[in-house]
Design an enzyme around this catalytic site. Structure first.
Site, PDB file in Angstrom:
ATOM      1  N   ASN A   9       0.882  -1.174   0.000  1.00  0.00           N
ATOM      2  CA  ASN A   9       0.000   0.000   0.000  1.00  0.00           C
ATOM      3  C   ASN A   9       0.916   1.219   0.000  1.00  0.00           C
ATOM      4  O   ASN A   9       1.492   1.563   1.023  1.00  0.00           O
ATOM      5  CB  ASN A   9      -0.893  -0.018   1.245  1.00  0.00           C
ATOM      6  CG  ASN A   9      -1.723   1.246   1.370  1.00  0.00           C
ATOM      7  OD1 ASN A   9      -1.763   2.058   0.452  1.00  0.00           O
ATOM      8  ND2 ASN A   9      -2.382   1.407   2.506  1.00  0.00           N
ATOM      9  N   TRP A  10       1.027   1.828  -1.162  1.00  0.00           N
ATOM     10  CA  TRP A  10       1.953   2.961  -1.281  1.00  0.00           C
ATOM     11  C   TRP A  10       1.437   4.206  -0.589  1.00  0.00           C
ATOM     12  O   TRP A  10       2.171   5.170  -0.410  1.00  0.00           O
ATOM     13  CB  TRP A  10       2.202   3.270  -2.756  1.00  0.00           C
ATOM     14  CG  TRP A  10       3.127   2.307  -3.443  1.00  0.00           C
ATOM     15  CD1 TRP A  10       3.669   1.157  -2.938  1.00  0.00           C
ATOM     16  CD2 TRP A  10       3.637   2.431  -4.790  1.00  0.00           C
ATOM     17  NE1 TRP A  10       4.476   0.557  -3.886  1.00  0.00           N
ATOM     18  CE2 TRP A  10       4.464   1.315  -5.022  1.00  0.00           C
ATOM     19  CE3 TRP A  10       3.453   3.359  -5.813  1.00  0.00           C
ATOM     20  CZ2 TRP A  10       5.130   1.114  -6.251  1.00  0.00           C
ATOM     21  CZ3 TRP A  10       4.101   3.171  -7.023  1.00  0.00           C
ATOM     22  CH2 TRP A  10       4.942   2.058  -7.232  1.00  0.00           C
ATOM     23  N   LYS A  11       0.161   4.237  -0.246  1.00  0.00           N
ATOM     24  CA  LYS A  11      -0.457   5.434   0.343  1.00  0.00           C
ATOM     25  C   LYS A  11      -0.190   6.626  -0.574  1.00  0.00           C
ATOM     26  O   LYS A  11      -0.155   6.451  -1.789  1.00  0.00           O
ATOM     27  CB  LYS A  11       0.046   5.633   1.781  1.00  0.00           C
ATOM     28  CG  LYS A  11      -0.099   4.335   2.601  1.00  0.00           C
ATOM     29  CD  LYS A  11       0.096   4.506   4.063  1.00  0.00           C
ATOM     30  CE  LYS A  11      -0.097   3.164   4.766  1.00  0.00           C
ATOM     31  NZ  LYS A  11       0.000   3.249   6.212  1.00  0.00           N
ATOM     32  N   HIS A  95      -9.374   1.388   4.654  1.00  0.00           N
ATOM     33  CA  HIS A  95      -8.114   1.557   5.384  1.00  0.00           C
ATOM     34  C   HIS A  95      -8.328   2.503   6.569  1.00  0.00           C
ATOM     35  O   HIS A  95      -9.112   3.457   6.475  1.00  0.00           O
ATOM     36  CB  HIS A  95      -7.031   2.113   4.451  1.00  0.00           C
ATOM     37  CG  HIS A  95      -5.674   2.042   5.071  1.00  0.00           C
ATOM     38  ND1 HIS A  95      -5.238   2.984   5.969  1.00  0.00           N
ATOM     39  CD2 HIS A  95      -4.704   1.116   4.966  1.00  0.00           C
ATOM     40  CE1 HIS A  95      -4.023   2.645   6.386  1.00  0.00           C
ATOM     41  NE2 HIS A  95      -3.675   1.514   5.797  1.00  0.00           N
ATOM     42  N   GLU A  97      -6.671   4.860   7.690  1.00  0.00           N
ATOM     43  CA  GLU A  97      -6.417   6.285   7.410  1.00  0.00           C
ATOM     44  C   GLU A  97      -7.635   6.926   6.742  1.00  0.00           C
ATOM     45  O   GLU A  97      -7.919   8.095   6.946  1.00  0.00           O
ATOM     46  CB  GLU A  97      -5.154   6.428   6.553  1.00  0.00           C
ATOM     47  CG  GLU A  97      -3.907   6.168   7.392  1.00  0.00           C
ATOM     48  CD  GLU A  97      -2.754   5.532   6.650  1.00  0.00           C
ATOM     49  OE1 GLU A  97      -2.738   5.579   5.402  1.00  0.00           O
ATOM     50  OE2 GLU A  97      -1.855   4.984   7.321  1.00  0.00           O
ATOM     51  N   GLU A 167      -5.549  -4.910  10.303  1.00  0.00           N
ATOM     52  CA  GLU A 167      -4.538  -3.900  10.587  1.00  0.00           C
ATOM     53  C   GLU A 167      -4.851  -3.211  11.914  1.00  0.00           C
ATOM     54  O   GLU A 167      -5.689  -2.297  11.959  1.00  0.00           O
ATOM     55  CB  GLU A 167      -4.505  -2.852   9.469  1.00  0.00           C
ATOM     56  CG  GLU A 167      -4.148  -3.434   8.110  1.00  0.00           C
ATOM     57  CD  GLU A 167      -3.494  -2.393   7.211  1.00  0.00           C
ATOM     58  OE1 GLU A 167      -2.358  -2.630   6.796  1.00  0.00           O
ATOM     59  OE2 GLU A 167      -4.111  -1.354   6.940  1.00  0.00           O
ATOM     60  N   GLY A 173       2.388   2.317  10.801  1.00  0.00           N
ATOM     61  CA  GLY A 173       3.335   3.421  10.672  1.00  0.00           C
ATOM     62  C   GLY A 173       4.016   3.800  11.967  1.00  0.00           C
ATOM     63  O   GLY A 173       4.661   4.842  12.058  1.00  0.00           O
ATOM     64  N   SER A 213       3.345  -2.180  10.284  1.00  0.00           N
ATOM     65  CA  SER A 213       4.797  -2.243  10.482  1.00  0.00           C
ATOM     66  C   SER A 213       5.385  -3.620  10.150  1.00  0.00           C
ATOM     67  O   SER A 213       6.343  -4.055  10.792  1.00  0.00           O
ATOM     68  CB  SER A 213       5.178  -1.824  11.908  1.00  0.00           C
ATOM     69  OG  SER A 213       4.721  -0.499  12.162  1.00  0.00           O
ATOM     70  N   GLY A 234       2.907  -1.122   4.264  1.00  0.00           N
ATOM     71  CA  GLY A 234       2.968   0.303   3.966  1.00  0.00           C
ATOM     72  C   GLY A 234       4.407   0.718   3.680  1.00  0.00           C
ATOM     73  O   GLY A 234       4.920   0.532   2.573  1.00  0.00           O
ATOM     74  N   GLY A 235       5.067   1.258   4.693  1.00  0.00           N
ATOM     75  CA  GLY A 235       6.416   1.817   4.528  1.00  0.00           C
ATOM     76  C   GLY A 235       7.393   0.916   3.777  1.00  0.00           C
ATOM     77  O   GLY A 235       8.087   1.366   2.846  1.00  0.00           O
TER      78      GLY A 235
HETATM   79  P1  13P Z   1       3.026   0.336   7.679  1.00  0.00           P
HETATM   80  O1  13P Z   1       3.532  -0.937   7.084  1.00  0.00           O
HETATM   81  O2  13P Z   1       3.773   1.557   7.188  1.00  0.00           O
HETATM   82  O3  13P Z   1       2.896   0.277   9.159  1.00  0.00           O
HETATM   83  O4  13P Z   1       1.545   0.540   7.107  1.00  0.00           O
HETATM   84  C1  13P Z   1       0.662  -0.524   7.188  1.00  0.00           C
HETATM   85  C2  13P Z   1      -0.527  -0.170   6.419  1.00  0.00           C
HETATM   86  O5  13P Z   1      -1.265   0.725   6.764  1.00  0.00           O
HETATM   87  C3  13P Z   1      -0.775  -0.904   5.187  1.00  0.00           C
HETATM   88  O6  13P Z   1      -2.031  -0.616   4.691  1.00  0.00           O
END
Ligand code: 13P
Length: 254
Positions: A9-11, A95, A97, A167, A173, A213, A234-235
């Protein structure tokens, strides 16, 4: 039996030019025989570059949101049909967010999920508890309720095109990861809830990812758990070497 799927997930990261460069770097690292599924969920404007870049790798491209109406006066929104026509196969819905910053509720998550499935998209449905729910010991109730509300009206046939991503909000994050035991237990609660709605077979065949994470260091032990069928990253999905290492760990499980 269910498939292991690793999704990035590149956000809100990467431009189309960055996307081109990213796939040039990662393609040789993830090409070849893979037993796990690989998906990159990218910003809307990066979709053409991602589809081009992922060609030949076996990876699929996803979006990060979709509106539930077919068309109309919804400034700034994107419909499922638009995504399908662009060659998108997956979409992340719900998600945390989106729930936290953009007013997404279980009701709108459900509407988006049903619209995406009706249009032929595969859905990565995100849910998970906040830190205070974990501390109060009501995680199981929260994820079970989210599972029921978000899947309302989704048929057993449509469920075959759903992946649930568990999640925990406190792990996103933050560098805090659920322990493999916590991830396994909560993914198991989600699976049991799906079993109560759709029966044991549907639940057994459902891919449930862990997200929060996950990285190249902790992926193997999380993925080793019976109820963890992949990851939503994510990251670490922005770093070709790290993401490829997670895919390699998943291939050992799949
Ligand atoms: P991180 O891997 O950066 O914690 O993000 C997880 C996430 O929200 C994937 O959708």
């Amino acid at each position: 039996m269910r498939k292991t799927v690793i999704a990035g997930n590149w956000k809100m990261n990467m431009t189309p030019a960055d996307t081109k460069a990213f796939f040039e770097e990662i393609s040789p690292l993830i090409s070849g025989r893979k037993s796990c599924g690989v998906v990159f969920c990218v910003p809307f404007v990066d979709i053409p570059a991602a589809i081009k870049g992922a060609k030949g790798t076996g990876a699929k491209i996803g979006a990060q949101n979709v509106h539930f109406k077919e068309n109309g006066a919804y400034t700034g929104e994107i419909s499922a049909k638009m995504l399908v026509e662009c060659g998108v196969e997956y979409v992340i819905i719900g998600h945390s967010e989106r729930r936290q910053y953009f007013g997404e509720t279980d009701e709108t998550v459900n509407l988006r999920t049903r619209a995406a499935l009706a249009a032929g998209l595969k859905v990565i449905l995100c849910l998970g508890e906040q830190l205070d729910a974990r501390q109060k010991g009501i995680t199981n109730e929260i994820v079970s309720m989210q599972t029921k509300l978000d899947l309302e009206g989704v048929t057993e046939e449509e469920l075959k095109n759903v992946i649930i991503a568990y999640e925990p909000v406190w792990a996103i994050g933050t560098g805090l990861t659920a322990t493999p035991e916590q991830a396994d237990e909560t993914c198991g609660v989600i699976r049991a809830t799906v079993a109560s709605l759709y029966g044991k077979k549907a639940a057994r065949d459902l891919t449930i990812q862990y997200g929060g994470s996950m990285n190249e260091k902790n992926a193997a032990e999380l993925l080793a758990k019976e109820n963890v069928d992949g990851g939503l990253i994510g990251g670490a999905s922005l770093k070709p070497a790290a993401f490829a290492a997670i895919v390699a760990a998943a291939n050992k499980k799949a």
